[in-house]
Design an enzyme around this catalytic site. Structure first.
Site, mmCIF file in Angstrom:
data_model
loop_
_atom_site.group_PDB
_atom_site.id
_atom_site.type_symbol
_atom_site.label_atom_id
_atom_site.label_comp_id
_atom_site.label_asym_id
_atom_site.label_seq_id
_atom_site.Cartn_x
_atom_site.Cartn_y
_atom_site.Cartn_z
ATOM 1 N N GLU A 1 0.840 -1.137 0.032
ATOM 2 C CA GLU A 1 0.067 -0.009 0.042
ATOM 3 C C GLU A 1 1.055 1.180 -0.142
ATOM 4 O O GLU A 1 1.516 1.376 0.767
ATOM 5 C CB GLU A 1 -0.851 0.017 1.111
ATOM 6 C CG GLU A 1 -1.999 -1.309 1.422
ATOM 7 C CD GLU A 1 -3.078 -0.993 0.481
ATOM 8 O OE1 GLU A 1 -3.630 0.249 0.485
ATOM 9 O OE2 GLU A 1 -3.725 -1.730 0.048
ATOM 10 N N CYS B 1 -2.184 9.246 3.055
ATOM 11 C CA CYS B 1 -1.988 8.676 1.826
ATOM 12 C C CYS B 1 -3.129 8.807 0.648
ATOM 13 O O CYS B 1 -2.720 8.966 -0.587
ATOM 14 C CB CYS B 1 -1.548 7.178 1.620
ATOM 15 S SG CYS B 1 -3.179 6.085 2.582
#
Lengths: 478, 468
Positions: A219, A253
């Site tokens: 990720e 993010c």
């Protein structure tokens, strides 16, 4: 190899079959729930100490969203664990054909610092649910959380057997490690590695995993573009974009990294953003209890120079002692400016002018594929066009961040922003090996005789009739 | 970088959106169907030339199974492509939440030589179905098939979006320097590591279909003749050059005694008294592989077969008895027509033997007692599993096919191939208005907002109420 002993202890625990029964997994998951409950205050305090995280934000991300994943998993685990019976053909009609959900074995979860509990626990829940043994490595950047996790988490999960190592347990372990120790840790063979962090370290993790043929989920991140069309409710857009950008002082993010819009829209957006920021944080955000700080000096020194891109129209103030960077909006940017070269990961929102939607789409497509693309328009066709003609991990129309709060949507990147996906059942599936199984009868040998040599055209004809999949819908009768 | 031009040509085609519409994908897939129909004879001849593959076997694996995958895909493609709408919570009730099926972009498929059409075509079907552009690299070991694919496949597919590259080891290394959006590799674990390491530089996701030694446990309670036929079929099909072939048998010394004559009978039934004369038994693909496999004969004791003929690259269907774990045949995947039998005391010992070794692509267990089969399944880990037969589990397009650990990562067949080459993109499309609903989450934060936010977002634990 300093971690060899630890890894083999967990491997022995896994081979013992201890983590397989549903009751065991449920007990561990419920223990995680107790951890979140009992340690809530400690978690809020630690994240406040580590990065000035407002308790409201910490409670939402580190507690509520984790509890949601936990409950979703506990509510559905028995269903997810079951063998999935599948369609059979003529030959296998009397057999048992199913997908068995097997754990991988010993898995490693490496967590980042920005949502230090959520991004560690989210994967951990799925890894435990899937029956694995787990080593978690919290981020060394957030020292208070790191200490909390390594000291408190072990006492909730499978109890310690080894009296010499109070932090180590049979099936789960917390490892505190910096860059060098993590490199040593990665020399070991794991059965799955789940990493959240930057693309550059993602490459290092995948390269280490390749030596052992270890599957990975990465990720990662990127610059998430936020296209704002000319037809929209400007104040709503400004609120939603400002919320996504300045939440956690921009260290998210999936935060909108930069805005793409026309010059006309920019003129409308700026006062609306100014109002939104004032509504959120007051006239001096440094005094607001609801605005965070940058996690460390190194990151502060990285983000601060990005302010020298374009022109500051809102904010721009900094305070190095507090690692405070004001909620900031920049304009008049060139694609070559420093702030457009890296993921910002701070409370700065650049606005880049484009002539129209097509130019915005081309701008997005000429760059690395991001974790998320955002598009704002009252016109659904515009939102759908941006979705259709771009590629990204995820997508949200007319809002920011919200798509990841649904456990029913897969969360993951593509290209530079990562590989693999999780949340909800997708986490369980990530840490599960889907084993195709066929259980046939010992008798009924006459049916098999067709496939044995000596071969003949007749046998071939019958086999074809018995096992072929025909093309449907080519008959004009339909 | 000799392939840079080719890769960027395909990338431009992908960015043009050409491969996205369903009609386009269906047209390409139907063209693949015509390739299989029109080139059937050429395929059977080429595989016969390359490795003495019996045409019955070639038809079954290279044509029939491929057409099954094609038809399964064509029958279901519109359904697979659709946005999948998902459950929503209170906050998102009025929104549109769905999973969009996006292609990855430009994908690379590297195929092995043992089922040289099947093992690139089946991934190719899924890659095309998912909307990607594809570079195919067939094996350089099977020269006739390689030429056939390079010369004719491109006549069927759109050359803007699909290309065949013929390459040996060095050129493949150069090819891998390029950035692909997905890499699908079938081959050995050692090359799998090289592929994944190259992919890591570009963060390219991979599927690796590798191999290993697939154990075959035969319990004391079974129909010995049936077991012998099913095991012999799986072992000697394609002269043993099958990634899911039973690699070695584990059984008691009593069962070995019963199995041996049964295997002898099965082999004679299948191939006659001199298998070298049977049209239904294959050959080893090349001299290098022949010499590798022949050396494995020096394990245990040859109980059946053992003859070889280097000129024909013929190795007789062979059974080795009393094989020790330290013997050569037990050190590597055999990939040839040799079946070692390793004696164990009981099922527990068989399970321990299996678990002490790298996880294989398949585990086989034979027993009339379902509990025994289930125990072996439960207490071992492998890519796939088949009870009371060999190979058959991979003929069902509804079962995922893939390895674990050393035998690989990822899975495919049927919809799983489509999913392999598809990026599942989580999408939320919200309303431009209804801002009041969002106000709860904005600063200034308050306890009251916190409470309301929790109520609207939380997922509760079910089944806690005693009223149920």
């Amino acid at each position: 190899n300093p971690y060899a002993g630890l890894v083999s202890r967990l491997r022995a625990a896994w081979l013992s079959g201890k983590t397989r029964p549903m009751e065991y997994r449920v007990a561990q998951l419920e223990a995680l729930g107790h951890f979140l409950n009992k340690k809530k205050q400690d978690i809020l305090e630690a994240t406040a100490l580590d990065m000035g995280k407002p308790p409201f934000e910490a409670e939402f991300c580190e507690i509520l969203l984790c509890n949601n994943e936990l409950h979703d998993t506990l509510n559905n685990l028995s269903h997810w664990m079951k063998d999935e019976h599948v369609d059979k053909n003529l030959v296998t009609r009397l057999d048992s054909a199913f997908i068995r959900k097997d754990p991988y074995g010993v898995v490693l979860i490496i967590g980042p610092w920005n949502y230090p509990i959520n991004l560690l626990l989210g994967p951990l829940i799925g890894a435990i649910a899937a029956g694995n043994c787990v080593i978690v490595k919290p981020s060394e950047m957030t020292k208070n959380i790191e200490r909390l996790v390594s000291e408190a988490l072990p006492s909730y999960l499978d109890k310690a057997r080894c009296s010499l190592c109070p932090h180590l347990m049979d099936c789960f372990a917390v490892v505190t490690a910096g860059v060098e120790e993590t490199t040593r840790l990665l020399e070991n063979k794991f059965d799955y590695i789940f990493y959240t962090g930057s693309p550059s370290v993602g490459r290092i993790v995948m390269t280490a995993a390749a030596k052992h043929l270890t599957p990975v989920t990465l990720e990662l991140g990127g610059k998430n573009p936020c296209y704002v069309s000319d037809t929209c409710d400007v104040q709503n857009v400004a609120q939603r974009v400002a919320w996504g950008r300045f939440f956690n002082a921009g260290q998210t993010c999936i935060a909108p990294d930069y805005v793409l819009c026309s010059a006309e829209m920019r003129e409308k957006l700026l006062p609306a953003l100014r109002k939104a920021i004032t509504d959120f944080y007051g006239p001096n955000p440094q005094e607001s209890p609801d605005f965070g700080r940058i996690v460390g000096d190194k990151q502060f020194q990285r983000v601060q120079p990005l302010l020298r891109s374009g022109r500051v129209v809102i904010g721009g103030q900094t305070d190095e002692k507090e690692r405070y960077i004001a909620p900031t909006v920049l304009v008049d940017l060139q694609p070559s400016d420093p702030i457009m070269q890296e993921e910002i990961f701070g409370p700065i929102l650049p606005i880049v002018i484009v002539a129209n939607m097509d130019e915005a789409i081309d701008f997005i497509n000429s760059r690395e594929r991001p974790l998320v693309v955002y598009a704002f328009s009252s016109n659904n066709k515009v939102v759908n066009q941006v979705l259709e003609r771009t590629s990204s991990g995820g997508f949200c129309g007319n809002d920011t961040l919200m798509h990841v709060t649904l456990t029913s949507l897969p969360f993951g990147g593509i290209g530079n922003s990562g590989l693999g996906m999780y949340h909800g059942k997708f986490t369980f599936d990530t840490f599960t090996h889907h084993r195709g199984c066929l259980h046939r009868g010992m008798g009924w040998e006459a049916i098999n005789a067709l496939r044995y040599p000596p071969y003949s055209q007749k046998k071939l004809g019958i086999i074809r009739a018995a096992s072929e999949v025909k093309r449907k819908g080519t008959c004009t009768l339909l």
